[in-house]
Each structure stands twice: as structure tokens, then as C-alpha cells.
Design a protein around this motif. Sequence first.
Motif, short mmCIF file in Angstrom:
data_model
loop_
_atom_site.label_atom_id
_atom_site.label_comp_id
_atom_site.label_asym_id
_atom_site.label_seq_id
_atom_site.Cartn_x
_atom_site.Cartn_y
_atom_site.Cartn_z
N TYR A 328 0.86 -1.18 0.00
CA TYR A 328 0.00 0.00 0.00
C TYR A 328 0.90 1.23 0.00
N TYR A 329 0.92 1.94 -1.11
CA TYR A 329 1.92 3.00 -1.28
C TYR A 329 1.40 4.26 -1.96
N ARG A 330 0.21 4.22 -2.54
CA ARG A 330 -0.25 5.30 -3.41
C ARG A 330 -0.62 6.55 -2.62
N ASN A 331 -0.35 7.68 -3.23
CA ASN A 331 -0.65 8.97 -2.62
C ASN A 331 -1.28 9.86 -3.67
N PRO A 332 -2.59 10.16 -3.56
CA PRO A 332 -3.47 9.89 -2.41
C PRO A 332 -3.77 8.40 -2.24
N ALA A 333 -4.39 8.08 -1.11
CA ALA A 333 -4.54 6.69 -0.66
C ALA A 333 -5.61 5.96 -1.48
N SER A 334 -5.22 5.47 -2.64
CA SER A 334 -6.17 4.81 -3.54
C SER A 334 -5.80 3.36 -3.82
N ASP A 335 -4.97 2.76 -2.95
CA ASP A 335 -4.59 1.36 -3.16
C ASP A 335 -5.80 0.45 -3.05
N PRO A 336 -5.93 -0.56 -3.91
CA PRO A 336 -7.03 -1.52 -3.75
C PRO A 336 -6.86 -2.36 -2.49
N SER A 337 -7.95 -2.87 -1.97
CA SER A 337 -7.90 -3.96 -0.99
C SER A 337 -8.21 -5.24 -1.75
N TYR A 338 -7.33 -6.21 -1.62
CA TYR A 338 -7.45 -7.45 -2.39
C TYR A 338 -8.21 -8.49 -1.57
N ILE A 339 -9.43 -8.77 -1.97
CA ILE A 339 -10.23 -9.76 -1.26
C ILE A 339 -9.91 -11.17 -1.76
N PHE A 340 -9.69 -11.31 -3.07
CA PHE A 340 -9.35 -12.64 -3.60
C PHE A 340 -8.53 -12.46 -4.87
N ARG A 341 -7.32 -13.04 -4.86
CA ARG A 341 -6.45 -13.06 -6.03
C ARG A 341 -6.38 -14.48 -6.58
N ILE A 342 -6.07 -14.61 -7.85
CA ILE A 342 -6.03 -15.94 -8.46
C ILE A 342 -4.94 -16.81 -7.82
N ALA A 343 -3.91 -16.19 -7.25
CA ALA A 343 -2.89 -16.97 -6.56
C ALA A 343 -3.51 -17.78 -5.42
N GLU A 344 -4.53 -17.23 -4.79
CA GLU A 344 -5.18 -17.97 -3.71
C GLU A 344 -5.88 -19.20 -4.26
N ALA A 345 -6.49 -19.10 -5.43
CA ALA A 345 -7.14 -20.27 -6.02
C ALA A 345 -6.13 -21.38 -6.27
N TYR A 346 -4.94 -21.02 -6.78
CA TYR A 346 -3.90 -22.03 -7.01
C TYR A 346 -3.48 -22.69 -5.70
N LEU A 347 -3.30 -21.90 -4.66
CA LEU A 347 -2.83 -22.46 -3.40
C LEU A 347 -3.93 -23.19 -2.65
N ILE A 348 -5.19 -22.77 -2.82
CA ILE A 348 -6.31 -23.55 -2.28
C ILE A 348 -6.34 -24.91 -2.96
N ARG A 349 -6.22 -24.92 -4.28
CA ARG A 349 -6.28 -26.20 -4.99
C ARG A 349 -5.08 -27.07 -4.67
N ALA A 350 -3.91 -26.47 -4.49
CA ALA A 350 -2.74 -27.25 -4.11
C ALA A 350 -2.96 -27.94 -2.77
N GLU A 351 -3.47 -27.19 -1.81
CA GLU A 351 -3.72 -27.75 -0.48
C GLU A 351 -4.81 -28.81 -0.53
N ALA A 352 -5.89 -28.52 -1.27
CA ALA A 352 -6.99 -29.48 -1.36
C ALA A 352 -6.54 -30.76 -2.04
N ARG A 353 -5.74 -30.64 -3.07
CA ARG A 353 -5.24 -31.83 -3.76
C ARG A 353 -4.30 -32.63 -2.88
N ALA A 354 -3.44 -31.95 -2.14
CA ALA A 354 -2.54 -32.66 -1.24
C ALA A 354 -3.33 -33.42 -0.19
N GLN A 355 -4.38 -32.81 0.33
CA GLN A 355 -5.21 -33.47 1.33
C GLN A 355 -5.90 -34.71 0.77
N GLN A 356 -6.06 -34.75 -0.55
CA GLN A 356 -6.66 -35.91 -1.20
C GLN A 356 -5.61 -36.84 -1.77
N ASP A 357 -4.35 -36.63 -1.36
CA ASP A 357 -3.22 -37.47 -1.78
C ASP A 357 -2.93 -37.37 -3.28
#
Length: 450
Positions: A328-357
Motif C-alpha cells: 500500500y503505497y499510493r498517494n493519495p490513498a487509492s490502493d485496492p484492498s485485495y479480497i481474492f487473487r487468483i494466486a489464492e485459487a492455485y494455493l487452495i487447490r494445491a492444499e486441497a489436492r494434497a489433502q486428497q493425496d
Amino acid sequence: MNRIKIIFSLLLLLSASSCKEFLDVKPLESISDTETITDQNSALTALRGVYSALASGDYYGTSFQSIGYLTGDNIQWTGSQSQVQEFINKKVNADNSTIASVWVAIYRTINRANNVLAKVPAVTDPTLTTALKNQYLGEAYTIRALAYFDLARTFGGVPIITSPTTKPTDNSGIKRSSQADTYAQVLKDLEAAEPLLPTTVDRYRVTQKTVFALKSRYYLYQKDYAKAEDYATRLISDATNYKLLKPYGAFFQSDARGTAESVFEIFYNGTTEVNSHRGQWQPQTNGGTRQWAPNDALVALLNNPAIGGNRSVLVAKDNQNRWYGNLYYRNPASDPSYIFRIAEAYLIRAEARAQQDKLTDALTDLNAVRDRAGLTALTTATTATKDAVLLAVENERRVEFALEPHRWFDIVRTGRAQAVFNLTDANRSVLPIPVQQLLTDKALEQNPGY
């Protein structure tokens, strides 16, 4: 203002802007709550109010997110307020002002969503077509689902309120539901939302793709790994619209916003709507206070070429040779808040797949995130067991989302708080119900151990 049952009528709506002008709206003036949603225009204005509450400083603007990382092990507090240090120490008290403001902000969001859900179906304005009506309802259901999800993972079970609050006595005396029942409300809302929403891509406004994202996260928390994998796959498979950008900083540096990395983010215009995060992270020379900063452990991880890779751009040094966070660096303060990035989908699927062996498939997803960060791929030769892959995913999430609100919730949901945080009191895995709420409504009961 600390009641969860207080009136939050639409006359309090703040304008919330987006580059698509969806949130460009002036506050309503002197209009009674019983008359606020009567046509297409007022319905849209009310919906904008829901997004405005979601974006507020006490919710995804700053305070709620701060719980996710201050309570983890990546951030240090450099200020003097003992209540902030409570998160670092993992000994949050019920009179903590941050949890009090977060509770009110989330219930404000819920109340505005409830207002839309209660009144939009009865509107007969011909310009509010069935498709638009469904869309508005789907958006309100989804944001309410996110709000209850955040309450459940932060406080445990909470009062479930699904009708608008119009006077202080409304909904008084409702006892807390269990955490399981609160999560069940999340799923109920997401299920209601999914068929109502358009299938289009919009990074600032809820669509069916947003529901896929939140469902993948929800099912991961519920340990329903097959469904978590399924919903993450729905996003990852849409490679035309969602992709990991290279290098890591491409999704936020150089004033970037709404990139292919983003599934759902909040837009701030820096004038009428600001993201106060930058003031907390940036040093004094950049107009901030640097009241929270990356700790030595995180700095070491991010600057280790074999771990952080090109994610080292998340931190920088000021003129006093002190490290600070630079998401968060922009001036004026206009940085987005990231609720969900596609990187999270990859890491959710990685964890879910590992849990399923499915270890090979899990490593493929994990390595996609590592490749974007400029890291070498992990192999089954070095990460040969289920536990090893799960630990690798956990470690990757720590640096990938270093300045985003995941670390505390990740470690708690996997049952590793004692091992990672030395959290010996299991009661501390959820935060206390704010004392102001207990004093306001005697039906509420405090979490055990507080």
C-alpha cells in the motif's frame, strides 16, 4: 454506535467510487428507511451502500485486515498503543477498540445487505428488470456471506440476523449461533447468490466468479477438499480472464489495479473514498506512520532468493534504513484492498489436492505460484509426502500473502496454532466478543477463556 442493532439507514451512505463508475454515487439526503428502495435507482443506490460498508476503514479498508496479519507472525507493531500489541502477543482483550470497530463495521455491512434483500423483491419499477433484480440480490447475498464468513473465523459463532434493523430494539435478545451454524449461513447465502448472478468478469463487483472464489475458500475451511478443488478449478480454468502475472509486483506496482491477477478487489479513488492502509505501512518520509512493519523474520524470508524470489518488492527501506511494507503505497490513498487473487485459487487447490493425496497435481499448482515468484520448482524427490507438500503450501502462503489478511486464519484453521505460534490456550484461536456488545445485549455470551 457500538450496538450491533443500531439503525444504519441509507441516509448514511458514503459515496464509493470505481473506475467503472458503479460506485459513483452521492449520499442520499433526508430519506426515511421505509422509503429508501422504491425503484431501480434507489435499489442501485442501496446496493452501492453495501459495497461502501464493505470498503470502510473498519472492515476491508484497514481494521479487519489488520487482525489477519497483526495476529500472525509476519508483522511487528512500532507504535505505543498497547491494544494493537495485544494482537502481536495473541492476547486480545474484550475491550480492544479494534475488535469493537470491526464487529460494528461487519454488522453494518450485513444490515445494508439485509435491507437490499428485504426490499428489492417488492420493487415494481419496470426499469428494474428481472435480470437486474436478480443481480442486485445475488450481490447482496454474496457480500452478506463474506461478512458472516469473516465473523465466524474471527469470533466463532455470532448472532445471525437476516432482516433489516430499523430501530434499536430490533433483533435484540438474539443469542449467538454456533460457529458451525454461522458457517452454514455463509453457504446458504452463497448457494442463493450463485444462480442469480451474471457469469461475466468484474473485478470490482460481485459476479458468479466471485461466488466460485468464496466457495473455494469456504470449502477449504470446512475441509471439504473435493469441493474446494472444484471451485478453485473453475477459476483457474478461465485462463483468458485470470492468470498469475509476472513478475509478482505486476498486480500492484506502478499504480496497477484490476489486473488479470484479481478476482475481487475493492476500488478506492483516493478522494471521497480512501484506503487508509498506506498511512499505517508507509514511513514518515512518505507521509505515513509506519506503525506496523515487516518483522525481521518476514524480511529475511522475502529477501531470501530461494524463498521470497521476486516477492521482495513487498518491502523497502526508508531513509533511516528501516524496513517497511510497500503493498500500500499510493498517494493519495487509492490502493485496492485485495479480497481474492487468483494466486489464492492455485494455493487452495494445491492444499486441497494434497489433502486428497494428489501430490503430483498439488505440486503443479504450488509450482505455478513459485514460478511466478521466480523460484525453482519443487519435486516429489524433495517433497515426497503429504505432510511435506502441505507444509510447503503453508510456507508459500506465508510469503505470497505476506501483507494480506491470511496468515493468522491459515494457521488456526489447520490446527497448527500451537506449533507455529506457540498458542497453548486453544480458546485464543478465536477473539473475544467485544465488551460493548455484551453490555448492550445481555443475550450475548462471551467466548470461553475471556
